[in-house]
Design an enzyme around this catalytic site. Sequence first.
Site, PDB file in Angstrom:
ATOM      1  N   GLY A 106       0.808  -1.095  -0.062  1.00 42.44           N
ATOM      2  CA  GLY A 106      -0.056  -0.058  -0.195  1.00 42.44           C
ATOM      3  C   GLY A 106       0.830   1.279   0.054  1.00 42.44           C
ATOM      4  CG  ASP A 139      -8.997   1.612  10.795  1.00 43.27           C
ATOM      5  OD1 ASP A 139      -9.610   2.201  11.427  1.00 43.27           O
ATOM      6  OD2 ASP A 139      -9.529   0.451  10.457  1.00 43.27           O
ATOM      7  CG  PHE A 196     -13.041  -0.236   2.679  1.00 44.36           C
ATOM      8  CD1 PHE A 196     -12.373  -0.952   3.642  1.00 44.36           C
ATOM      9  CD2 PHE A 196     -12.631  -0.649   1.273  1.00 44.36           C
ATOM     10  CE1 PHE A 196     -11.159  -1.744   3.153  1.00 44.36           C
ATOM     11  CE2 PHE A 196     -11.684  -1.323   0.829  1.00 44.36           C
ATOM     12  CZ  PHE A 196     -10.741  -1.741   1.999  1.00 44.36           C
ATOM     13  CB  VAL A 197     -10.706   5.151   1.345  1.00 46.38           C
ATOM     14  CG1 VAL A 197     -11.397   5.991   2.098  1.00 46.38           C
ATOM     15  CG2 VAL A 197      -9.507   4.773   2.577  1.00 46.38           C
TER      16      VAL A 197
END
Length: 177
Positions: free
Chosen positions: A43, A101, A150-151
């Site tokens: 990511g 998160d 949620f992206v």
Amino acid sequence: MNEAVKEVLVSENEIKEICQRLGAQISQDYAGKELVVVGMLKGCAPFMMELIKHITIPMRMDFMQITSYHGGTESNTVVFKKDIEMNVAGKHVIVVDDIIDTGKTITEVLNIFKTRKVASIELACLLDKPEGRVVDYTPKYVGTIIPKAFVIGYGLDFDELYRNLPFVGVLKEEYYQ
Ligand code: 5GP
Ligand code: MG
């Protein structure tokens, strides 16, 4: 825009500005120090590549890939898929990730680096979802704070898709229902 995206949260231009700001701040904070920037695969990739363009001091980079299984208790298991190659003892490390998160993953990663006797350790993340936090941790370098959604995009995936979107957007609910 992509058909899976409900709304754009952070545009490509905003991400560029974020990287300019964070890169300048890091360059100032780490001047004269031996800096190693460690990206959390996969990511981190688009964010890290943009961010390091704006780091103007000497730096080294390396990558780590982990899978984190969060059990019902506080006993999390971090499984290495790829460890860094560099010896970071005595070095100043900045871990780069897409999003924080719950904070569980980064807590495990920070513990790993502390056992390796780094001079200092901080996190730089593009996105922060503070509402999701279960571990008390405030990252030093944050691109922007987002609400609990949620992206996808700019490195963030859903089933390994959408990492290549040049912006961050909210995934339409019908995609995961
Ligand atoms: P945590 O802070 O909860 O331990 O984990 C952060 C990791 O969870 C991120 O590196 C990312 O892989 C994943 N994650 C958390 N929120 C989102 C999100 O909104 N979208 C995507 N695609 N991944 C997320
Ligand atoms: Mg991740």
